[in-house]
Design a protein around this motif. Structure first.
Motif, PDB file in Angstrom:
ATOM      1  N   ASP A 360       0.853  -1.189   0.000  1.00 17.93           N
ATOM      2  CA  ASP A 360       0.000   0.000   0.000  1.00 17.93           C
ATOM      3  C   ASP A 360       0.891   1.242   0.000  1.00 17.93           C
ATOM      4  N   VAL A 361       0.778   2.067  -1.042  1.00 10.95           N
ATOM      5  CA  VAL A 361       1.579   3.290  -1.135  1.00 10.95           C
ATOM      6  C   VAL A 361       0.721   4.416  -1.690  1.00 10.95           C
ATOM      7  N   SER A 362       1.177   5.657  -1.466  1.00 14.69           N
ATOM      8  CA  SER A 362       0.500   6.847  -2.000  1.00 14.69           C
ATOM      9  C   SER A 362       1.420   7.537  -2.993  1.00 14.69           C
ATOM     10  N   LEU A 363       0.839   8.036  -4.071  1.00 20.44           N
ATOM     11  CA  LEU A 363       1.580   8.757  -5.107  1.00 20.44           C
ATOM     12  C   LEU A 363       1.019  10.170  -5.214  1.00 20.44           C
ATOM     13  N   SER A 364       1.858  11.173  -4.936  1.00 18.17           N
ATOM     14  CA  SER A 364       1.444  12.571  -5.041  1.00 18.17           C
ATOM     15  C   SER A 364       1.654  13.064  -6.470  1.00 18.17           C
ATOM     16  N   VAL A 393      -3.754   7.594  -5.269  1.00 16.41           N
ATOM     17  CA  VAL A 393      -3.346   8.829  -5.946  1.00 16.41           C
ATOM     18  C   VAL A 393      -3.775  10.024  -5.100  1.00 16.41           C
ATOM     19  N   VAL A 394      -2.809  10.856  -4.749  1.00 15.15           N
ATOM     20  CA  VAL A 394      -3.077  12.067  -3.977  1.00 15.15           C
ATOM     21  C   VAL A 394      -2.919  13.266  -4.909  1.00 15.15           C
ATOM     22  N   ARG A 395      -4.027  13.938  -5.190  1.00 19.17           N
ATOM     23  CA  ARG A 395      -3.974  15.105  -6.077  1.00 19.17           C
ATOM     24  C   ARG A 395      -3.525  16.316  -5.269  1.00 19.17           C
ATOM     25  N   GLU A 396      -2.381  16.864  -5.633  1.00 16.20           N
ATOM     26  CA  GLU A 396      -1.798  17.986  -4.913  1.00 16.20           C
ATOM     27  C   GLU A 396      -2.098  19.299  -5.646  1.00 16.20           C
ATOM     28  N   PRO A 397      -2.115  20.438  -4.928  1.00 18.43           N
ATOM     29  CA  PRO A 397      -2.344  21.732  -5.598  1.00 18.43           C
ATOM     30  C   PRO A 397      -1.186  22.093  -6.520  1.00 18.43           C
ATOM     31  N   ASN A 398      -1.495  22.849  -7.555  1.00 17.96           N
ATOM     32  CA  ASN A 398      -0.456  23.274  -8.501  1.00 17.96           C
ATOM     33  C   ASN A 398       0.541  24.222  -7.850  1.00 17.96           C
ATOM     34  N   ASP A 399       0.015  25.267  -7.202  1.00 16.10           N
ATOM     35  CA  ASP A 399       0.898  26.253  -6.596  1.00 16.10           C
ATOM     36  C   ASP A 399       1.616  25.638  -5.393  1.00 16.10           C
ATOM     37  N   GLY A 400       2.905  25.797  -5.360  1.00 15.81           N
ATOM     38  CA  GLY A 400       3.677  25.269  -4.260  1.00 15.81           C
ATOM     39  C   GLY A 400       4.062  23.807  -4.409  1.00 15.81           C
ATOM     40  N   TYR A 401       3.737  23.211  -5.565  1.00 16.58           N
ATOM     41  CA  TYR A 401       4.040  21.789  -5.737  1.00 16.58           C
ATOM     42  C   TYR A 401       5.532  21.518  -5.596  1.00 16.58           C
ATOM     43  N   TRP A 402       6.347  22.382  -6.199  1.00 18.24           N
ATOM     44  CA  TRP A 402       7.794  22.132  -6.193  1.00 18.24           C
ATOM     45  C   TRP A 402       8.424  22.457  -4.844  1.00 18.24           C
ATOM     46  N   SER A 403       7.816  23.331  -4.081  1.00 19.66           N
ATOM     47  CA  SER A 403       8.386  23.681  -2.777  1.00 19.66           C
ATOM     48  C   SER A 403       7.806  22.849  -1.635  1.00 19.66           C
ATOM     49  N   ASP A 404       6.565  22.376  -1.785  1.00 17.30           N
ATOM     50  CA  ASP A 404       5.898  21.712  -0.673  1.00 17.30           C
ATOM     51  C   ASP A 404       5.682  20.217  -0.864  1.00 17.30           C
ATOM     52  N   VAL A 405       5.789  19.745  -2.100  1.00 16.74           N
ATOM     53  CA  VAL A 405       5.487  18.333  -2.378  1.00 16.74           C
ATOM     54  C   VAL A 405       6.712  17.594  -2.905  1.00 16.74           C
ATOM     55  N   TRP A 406       7.287  18.118  -4.000  1.00 14.69           N
ATOM     56  CA  TRP A 406       8.466  17.473  -4.592  1.00 14.69           C
ATOM     57  C   TRP A 406       9.609  17.409  -3.577  1.00 14.69           C
ATOM     58  N   MET A 407      10.150  16.236  -3.401  1.00  8.84           N
ATOM     59  CA  MET A 407      11.227  15.963  -2.461  1.00  8.84           C
ATOM     60  C   MET A 407      10.797  16.149  -1.000  1.00  8.84           C
ATOM     61  N   LYS A 408       9.506  16.328  -0.797  1.00 12.62           N
ATOM     62  CA  LYS A 408       8.952  16.358   0.562  1.00 12.62           C
ATOM     63  C   LYS A 408       8.101  15.097   0.807  1.00 12.62           C
ATOM     64  N   LYS A 409       7.283  14.741  -0.187  1.00 15.47           N
ATOM     65  CA  LYS A 409       6.490  13.518  -0.099  1.00 15.47           C
ATOM     66  C   LYS A 409       7.319  12.350  -0.655  1.00 15.47           C
ATOM     67  N   PRO A 410       7.069  11.122  -0.203  1.00 13.31           N
ATOM     68  CA  PRO A 410       7.942   9.996  -0.551  1.00 13.31           C
ATOM     69  C   PRO A 410       7.800   9.442  -1.961  1.00 13.31           C
ATOM     70  N   PHE A 411       6.718   9.780  -2.664  1.00  8.55           N
ATOM     71  CA  PHE A 411       6.501   9.248  -4.019  1.00  8.55           C
ATOM     72  C   PHE A 411       5.779  10.326  -4.803  1.00  8.55           C
ATOM     73  N   THR A 412       6.450  10.906  -5.795  1.00  5.34           N
ATOM     74  CA  THR A 412       5.899  12.080  -6.471  1.00  5.34           C
ATOM     75  C   THR A 412       6.084  12.015  -7.980  1.00  5.34           C
ATOM     76  N   ALA A 413       5.182  12.678  -8.693  1.00  9.17           N
ATOM     77  CA  ALA A 413       5.306  12.857 -10.139  1.00  9.17           C
ATOM     78  C   ALA A 413       6.228  14.044 -10.406  1.00  9.17           C
ATOM     79  N   VAL A 414       7.090  13.907 -11.419  1.00  7.04           N
ATOM     80  CA  VAL A 414       8.107  14.926 -11.689  1.00  7.04           C
ATOM     81  C   VAL A 414       8.322  15.043 -13.197  1.00  7.04           C
TER      82      VAL A 414
END
Length: 519
Positions: A360-364, A393-414
């Motif tokens: 079981d995993v989550s993907l931001s 699948v965790v749908r994240e907001p567009n604004d702040g994605y690179w500062s708050d999600v990328w390299m902050k959450k363990p599994f992310t789209a890039v």
């Protein structure tokens, strides 16, 4: 010394940009290609990038919006030309020692900042030193780490490396490395927005809009045809497309490939598709469970249907990836690396090797990562089910994605634009401890071999080393790279473009501000 007499180092094999140029020439529908450039007009661009946390600090730039700004307002020591070679910019020429450990760059005279101050070798040294050292906090630190010493001799800046690097002029073209005024307090003056590029930054509203005006005192007269530029951050796909169709902007990037057929029917628009190094990824944090087990990482790689993503997300505007950040047209691409395919049984096998019956995993994900990222994550979710992987699948907001999600959450789209040469790509995002190592992956053998390959001047030995590096990344790395995406952008037919469109970044290598014009 090996003299580069015209300041241009060819890489005919590294990226088949002539082929990419042919693609570009064939796909636009009736645009103003190869017309005679002329000055004038206010150019408006809608970028699917940008966030309110963006700053003018070059060490922090992480999206196409900031690339576009720096390539307009700043000068760099070298630049990647439209044909994929490296050419002179602030440096007018360079030469290297026979072992490529010492590089001498002659700095161009008569180049001035927008403030009127002349660009000096001291500015060049300060601009590179800004990114050096453990406390630099810059994404460019890994690529300048091999520099052991920088010295000035008259109008020449001398770089001494810890080993040979035939690609060093390419490294200095990196967008994080603009030449900015030296400042004793902060190293360089990045806060004022002063630059020596062909456009002056007149307003910077991060995540919203920026404006630039042509620098009439620029040292080149064959660039910067627009009188002014308005750069809009339009991360919402619908807003960006609507602005293009309504004529509120003259060009947009990151098209919605689902509706590209409708855009192509518009007689006032051109659609360009350029094959290059851009790739879309899913980054797993190898420094935490469950991704610290390579068996889990391999299970995730075999649980994704790559062909389906190319068909349904890229709509054919791209190709299947093999978990390496190196494009098929690049020099030293490993043509014998076994291509991974969707194989849920093999994914289950690796789960069992990890001692798991299911996972079981989550993907931001967010479309700020790339157009269709959320849909891609959903397709990944569906294909992973048959492998016993429950992917939320965790749908994240567009604004702040690179500062708050990328390299902050363990599994992310890039998304990655790639880099002109393999050493630069690997050093930026795959070496242990690199600021942009978004898989938090460390491999001692990889790091040691990369250093050897960088210094190796024998092309056959170098090829073998880079092939092995790609195999290590593909089979042991923490990044799922299912697809390489063409750069697809739209522009008004009023816009003229050169025949050869660069493929090292989106929209003509993000050099559109200098290279395009109103036809």
């Amino acid at each position: 010394m090996t003299l580069i007499t015209n300041g241009r180092l060819d890489r005919r094999g590294f990226l088949k940009t002539t082929a990419a140029g042919a693609i570009a020439a064939s796909l636009p529908l009736g645009g103003a290609y190869a017309s005679t450039p002329k000055k004038g007009g206010h150019f408006r661009v809608g970028k699917g990038h940008g966030q309110t946390t963006d700053t003018l600090n070059p060490g922090t730039w992480d999206n196409g919006y900031m690339l576009a700004i720096t390539f307009a307002k700043d000068g760099h020591i070298t630049e990647v030309l439209a044909d994929g070679s490296v050419g002179p910019e602030i440096a007018e020429s360079w030469e290297a020692s026979d072992d490529a450990t010492v590089w001498r760059f002659k700095i161009r005279k008569g180049v001035t900042y927008h403030s009127g101050k002349e660009v000096t070798p001291e500015d060049v040294v300060a601009s590179i030193n800004f990114h050096r050292g453990e406390d630099a906090a810059s994404a460019a630190t890994p690529i300048v780490a091999p520099i052991q010493d920088i010295a000035i001799e008259g109008d020449t800046v001398i770089f001494t490396l810890d080993g040979g690097n035939a690609d060093f002029p390419f490294i200095l073209s990196d967008y994080h490395l603009p030449v900015l005024p030296a400042n004793g307090e902060t190293g360089i003056d990045w806060k004022s927005g002063d630059g020596c590029g062909s456009y002056k930054l007149t307003n910077f509203n991060p995540g919203v809009s920026s404006t630039l005006e042509r620098n009439e005192n620029h040292w080149r007269d064959d660039v910067a045809w627009f009188d002014s530029i308005e750069l809009l951050s339009l991360t919402d796909q619908n807003a960006r497309t609507t602005a293009m169709v309504s004529g509120d902007v003259d060009s947009i990037d990151k098209l919605d490939l689902k509706t590209i057929g409708l855009l192509a029917r518009n007689p006032d628009l051109d659609i360009s598709s350029i094959a290059g190094t851009q790739h879309f990824t899913f980054a797993m944090s190898a420094n935490q469970a469950p991704y610290d087990d390579n068996n889990v990482r391999l299970a995730m790689k075999y649980a994704i249907n790559r062909e389906e993503l190319v068909e349904k997300i890229l709509f054919g505007y791209g190709s299947v990836g093999n978990d390496i950040p190196i494009g098929q047209g690049q020099q030293f691409y490993n043509t014998e690396l076994e291509q991974k395919t969707y194989d849920p049984d093999k994914a289950k096998f690796y789960l069992k090797e990890a001692g798991l019956d299911s996972l079981d995993v989550s993907l931001s994900a967010s479309d700020a990562a790339f157009a269709g990222a959320v849909d891609a994550a959903t397709l990944y979710q569906n294909s992973a089910k048959d492998a016993g992987i429950n992917l939320k699948v965790v749908r994240e907001p567009n604004d702040g994605y690179w500062s708050d999600v990328w390299m902050k959450k363990p599994f992310t789209a890039v998304y990655w634009g790639g880099r002109p040469v393999q050493d630069q790509m690997f050093s930026t995002a795959y070496t242990c401890g690199a600021d942009w190592n978004d898989g938090f992956w460390c491999n001692e053998k990889f790091d040691a071999l990369l250093k050897e390959a960088r210094a190796e001047l024998d092309q056959d030995k170098r090829r073998q080393q880079y092939w092995e590096l790609q195999e290590i990344v593909s089979t042991q790395g923490a990044i799922v790279i299912p697809m390489f995406a063409n750069y697809v952008f739209a522009s008004s037919k009023k816009i003229g473009k050169p025949e050869n469109i660069a493929s090292n970044w989106d929209m003509d290598g993000e050099r559109w501000a200098e290279r395009w014009w109103f036809a």
